[in-house]
Write a protein that holds these residues in place. Structure first.
Motif, PDB file in Angstrom:
ATOM      1  N   ASP A 206       0.862  -1.176   0.000  1.00  0.00           N
ATOM      2  CA  ASP A 206       0.000   0.000   0.000  1.00  0.00           C
ATOM      3  C   ASP A 206       0.902   1.230   0.000  1.00  0.00           C
ATOM      4  O   ASP A 206       1.442   1.619   1.040  1.00  0.00           O
ATOM      5  N   THR A 207       1.068   1.842  -1.160  1.00  0.00           N
ATOM      6  CA  THR A 207       2.032   2.939  -1.301  1.00  0.00           C
ATOM      7  C   THR A 207       1.536   4.241  -0.671  1.00  0.00           C
ATOM      8  O   THR A 207       2.311   5.198  -0.561  1.00  0.00           O
ATOM      9  N   ASP A 208       0.252   4.297  -0.286  1.00  0.00           N
ATOM     10  CA  ASP A 208      -0.212   5.453   0.477  1.00  0.00           C
ATOM     11  C   ASP A 208       0.140   5.323   1.952  1.00  0.00           C
ATOM     12  O   ASP A 208       0.275   6.323   2.659  1.00  0.00           O
ATOM     13  N   PHE A 209       0.282   4.094   2.405  1.00  0.00           N
ATOM     14  CA  PHE A 209       0.606   3.834   3.813  1.00  0.00           C
ATOM     15  C   PHE A 209       2.114   3.745   4.026  1.00  0.00           C
ATOM     16  O   PHE A 209       2.657   4.281   4.984  1.00  0.00           O
ATOM     17  N   THR A 313       6.994  -9.777   1.039  1.00  0.00           N
ATOM     18  CA  THR A 313       6.317  -8.484   1.072  1.00  0.00           C
ATOM     19  C   THR A 313       7.221  -7.395   1.618  1.00  0.00           C
ATOM     20  O   THR A 313       7.153  -6.230   1.191  1.00  0.00           O
ATOM     21  N   LYS A 314       8.097  -7.752   2.547  1.00  0.00           N
ATOM     22  CA  LYS A 314       8.978  -6.756   3.155  1.00  0.00           C
ATOM     23  C   LYS A 314       9.860  -6.059   2.123  1.00  0.00           C
ATOM     24  O   LYS A 314      10.191  -4.876   2.292  1.00  0.00           O
ATOM     25  N   ALA A 315      10.225  -6.757   1.038  1.00  0.00           N
ATOM     26  CA  ALA A 315      11.054  -6.113   0.011  1.00  0.00           C
ATOM     27  C   ALA A 315      10.291  -4.963  -0.638  1.00  0.00           C
ATOM     28  O   ALA A 315      10.840  -3.880  -0.879  1.00  0.00           O
ATOM     29  N   TYR A 316       8.997  -5.168  -0.915  1.00  0.00           N
ATOM     30  CA  TYR A 316       8.167  -4.093  -1.455  1.00  0.00           C
ATOM     31  C   TYR A 316       8.051  -2.936  -0.466  1.00  0.00           C
ATOM     32  O   TYR A 316       8.065  -1.764  -0.854  1.00  0.00           O
ATOM     33  N   HIS A 381       4.218  -0.278 -10.378  1.00  0.00           N
ATOM     34  CA  HIS A 381       3.913  -1.674 -10.718  1.00  0.00           C
ATOM     35  C   HIS A 381       3.307  -2.500  -9.584  1.00  0.00           C
ATOM     36  O   HIS A 381       2.686  -3.536  -9.864  1.00  0.00           O
ATOM     37  N   TYR A 382       3.476  -2.114  -8.324  1.00  0.00           N
ATOM     38  CA  TYR A 382       3.111  -3.003  -7.228  1.00  0.00           C
ATOM     39  C   TYR A 382       2.279  -2.342  -6.141  1.00  0.00           C
ATOM     40  O   TYR A 382       2.247  -2.820  -5.013  1.00  0.00           O
ATOM     41  N   SER A 383       1.581  -1.265  -6.453  1.00  0.00           N
ATOM     42  CA  SER A 383       0.719  -0.666  -5.442  1.00  0.00           C
ATOM     43  C   SER A 383      -0.526  -1.541  -5.281  1.00  0.00           C
ATOM     44  O   SER A 383      -1.083  -2.040  -6.260  1.00  0.00           O
ATOM     45  N   ALA A 388      -5.694  -4.319  -6.612  1.00  0.00           N
ATOM     46  CA  ALA A 388      -7.118  -4.547  -6.317  1.00  0.00           C
ATOM     47  C   ALA A 388      -7.986  -4.208  -7.528  1.00  0.00           C
ATOM     48  O   ALA A 388      -8.955  -4.915  -7.826  1.00  0.00           O
ATOM     49  N   ALA A 389      -7.637  -3.132  -8.231  1.00  0.00           N
ATOM     50  CA  ALA A 389      -8.407  -2.751  -9.425  1.00  0.00           C
ATOM     51  C   ALA A 389      -8.305  -3.833 -10.497  1.00  0.00           C
ATOM     52  O   ALA A 389      -9.306  -4.165 -11.160  1.00  0.00           O
ATOM     53  N   ASN A 390      -7.107  -4.397 -10.667  1.00  0.00           N
ATOM     54  CA  ASN A 390      -6.937  -5.481 -11.638  1.00  0.00           C
ATOM     55  C   ASN A 390      -7.718  -6.726 -11.220  1.00  0.00           C
ATOM     56  O   ASN A 390      -8.305  -7.419 -12.058  1.00  0.00           O
ATOM     57  N   LEU A 391      -7.709  -7.015  -9.908  1.00  0.00           N
ATOM     58  CA  LEU A 391      -8.461  -8.171  -9.413  1.00  0.00           C
ATOM     59  C   LEU A 391      -9.956  -7.984  -9.666  1.00  0.00           C
ATOM     60  O   LEU A 391     -10.653  -8.925 -10.067  1.00  0.00           O
ATOM     61  N   LYS A 392     -10.450  -6.786  -9.436  1.00  0.00           N
ATOM     62  CA  LYS A 392     -11.870  -6.500  -9.704  1.00  0.00           C
ATOM     63  C   LYS A 392     -12.193  -6.764 -11.172  1.00  0.00           C
ATOM     64  O   LYS A 392     -13.222  -7.389 -11.495  1.00  0.00           O
TER      65      LYS A 392
END
Length: 417
Positions: A206-209, A313-316, A381-383, A388-392
């Protein structure tokens, strides 16, 4: 569209998958879907939550319906085999019972693994209630258990688990995997899986967090995540002796897990208590700050063939906070470091790890450059918002394909008259 997500973990638990499911459900809800999450009462890490024995409890989290079901709750940090199996099995069995009374309220079911048993709920949802089933697969749980010595290859338990997974993969409408390598491994291992139903759905961040905070840097490097058997943290700890011959800094190992006690013992036995600290589990809100004020993050996977699909996930999270990472392992984590420019990969050896860290410590301009590249890369590429938008879109495509198949069946039937 009404979505039901079945997950073994959800906040207030602090595992990586708990936060990922929280982000996924939150972003899907914001995109206009009606989301319900089914999870057991909070119990991970084991022994850190007060046990609850109510059949179910409901609450709202950012508009998402969260239902906690009764399941066995281990009450010690490293439960034995029977305690783990009871924890992993009682929750999915309870979900099956819950589904029989409630699944007509939902259009699509998402089961998140590991553990693999969450798929129990998907089988009746698909076969009995004709719901669309999305399998969210984060790792090859059986393969990893064998390579790490927890499961015997060729055992009855492995054969039963493989047969069960074959049923799941053969009936899913969509299989979401973290990396291309993971998808290929699944298709090599199991029969008659249509590659067209595979979707790459990374763990992401989550790039906003998680973002670079303008804070003074401390003389520290950080590991933030599960302290488990798949991570080569022992070699990172041993690397601190050589690093501190030239730099005065600390390694913070933030989190909890099965081998934390063992690593604390390694630290004491090697006289490294001045250089290595174990702050334990911290609130998720504190993690971006502690990463941002660190110089380097570490993401050390063990060098095992069965872990080549994995990207921690920690790498992201390190990249999102604008610091470079030093990783270990092969496959996808090496690819991420090379493509993003935000990390370097060292061999699984204390000397190699210390050399990689020392190189970055001696080249502050390089650290800044890698941190900037990493942030840009994950943002593009990984936000988790984009994921979530792609999953939807992928979920909606299932409904479109269903409508097309129904129409074609109707045309074929009319033409035969």
């Amino acid at each position: 569209m009404r979505i039901l997500i079945i997950s073994q973990h959800f906040p207030p638990e602090k595992s990586g998958n708990a936060s990922r499911i929280f982000d996924m459900s939150n972003h899907l809800q914001k995109l206009g879907l009606s989301v319900t999450v089914l999870a057991p009462h909070p119990s991970f890490p084991s022994g850190s939550f007060k046990r609850k024995w109510s059949i179910s409890e409901s609450r709202k989290v950012n508009g998402v319906n969260v239902i906690n079901l009764l399941a066995w709750q281990p009450n010690c940090q490293d439960p034995g085999f029977m305690g783990r199996i009871a924890y992993y099995l009682t929750f999915p069995l309870h979900t099956v019972l819950w589904i029989f009374f409630n699944l007509r309220k939902f259009d699509v079911i998402i089961t998140s693994a590991p553990p693999i048993f969450t798929g129990f709920g998907g089988i009746p949802a698909k076969l009995l209630f004709k719901k669309k089933w999305v399998m969210d697969v984060r790792d090859l749980w059986i393969n990893a258990s064998i390579s790490l010595g927890f499961l015997k290859k060729g055992s009855l338990f492995e054969k039963m688990s493989r047969a069960y997974e074959q049923i799941c993969y053969s009936n899913a409408d969509l299989i979401c995997v973290t990396t291309e390598e993971l998808g290929q491994d699944i298709m090599r291992t199991y029969k008659n899986i249509d590659g067209r139903i595979m979707r790459i759905t990374p763990n992401g961040v989550d790039t906003d967090f998680f973002y670079p905070m303008n804070l003074p840097k401390k003389n520290q490097i950080i590991y933030a995540g599960n302290i488990g058997h798949a991570q080569d943290l022992e070699d990172v700890i041993l690397a601190m002796k050589k690093i501190n011959e030239e730099f005065d800094l600390k390694l913070l190992i933030v989190g909890n897990g099965d081998i934390k006690g063992y690593l604390e013992k390694v630290t004491v036995e090697n006289g490294l208590t001045d250089y290595v600290e174990f702050p334990g589990l911290l609130p998720r809100e504190d993690i971006p700050k502690i990463i941002s004020e660190s110089l380097i993050g570490v993401a050390p996977l063990k060098k095992l063939k069965t872990l080549e699909y994995a990207v921690p996930t920690k790498a992201y999270e390190y990249m999102a906070c604008g610091i470079p990472f030093v990783g270990c392992g092969e496959g996808e984590i090496r690819k991420l470091a090379e493509v993003s420019g935000g990390g370097v990969i060292a061999e699984n050896d204390p000397n190699a790890i210390s050399d990689a860290i020392l190189y970055l410590l001696k080249n502050p301009e390089k650290r800044v450059e890698m941190g900037r590249k990493g942030r840009t890369f994950v943002n593009e590429h990984y936000s988790r918002q984009h994921i979530a938008a792609n999953l939807k879109s992928d979920i909606e495509s299932i409904e479109v394909e269903k409508a097309i198949l129904t129409l074609n069946d109707g045309i074929s039937y009319a033409g035969s008259q």
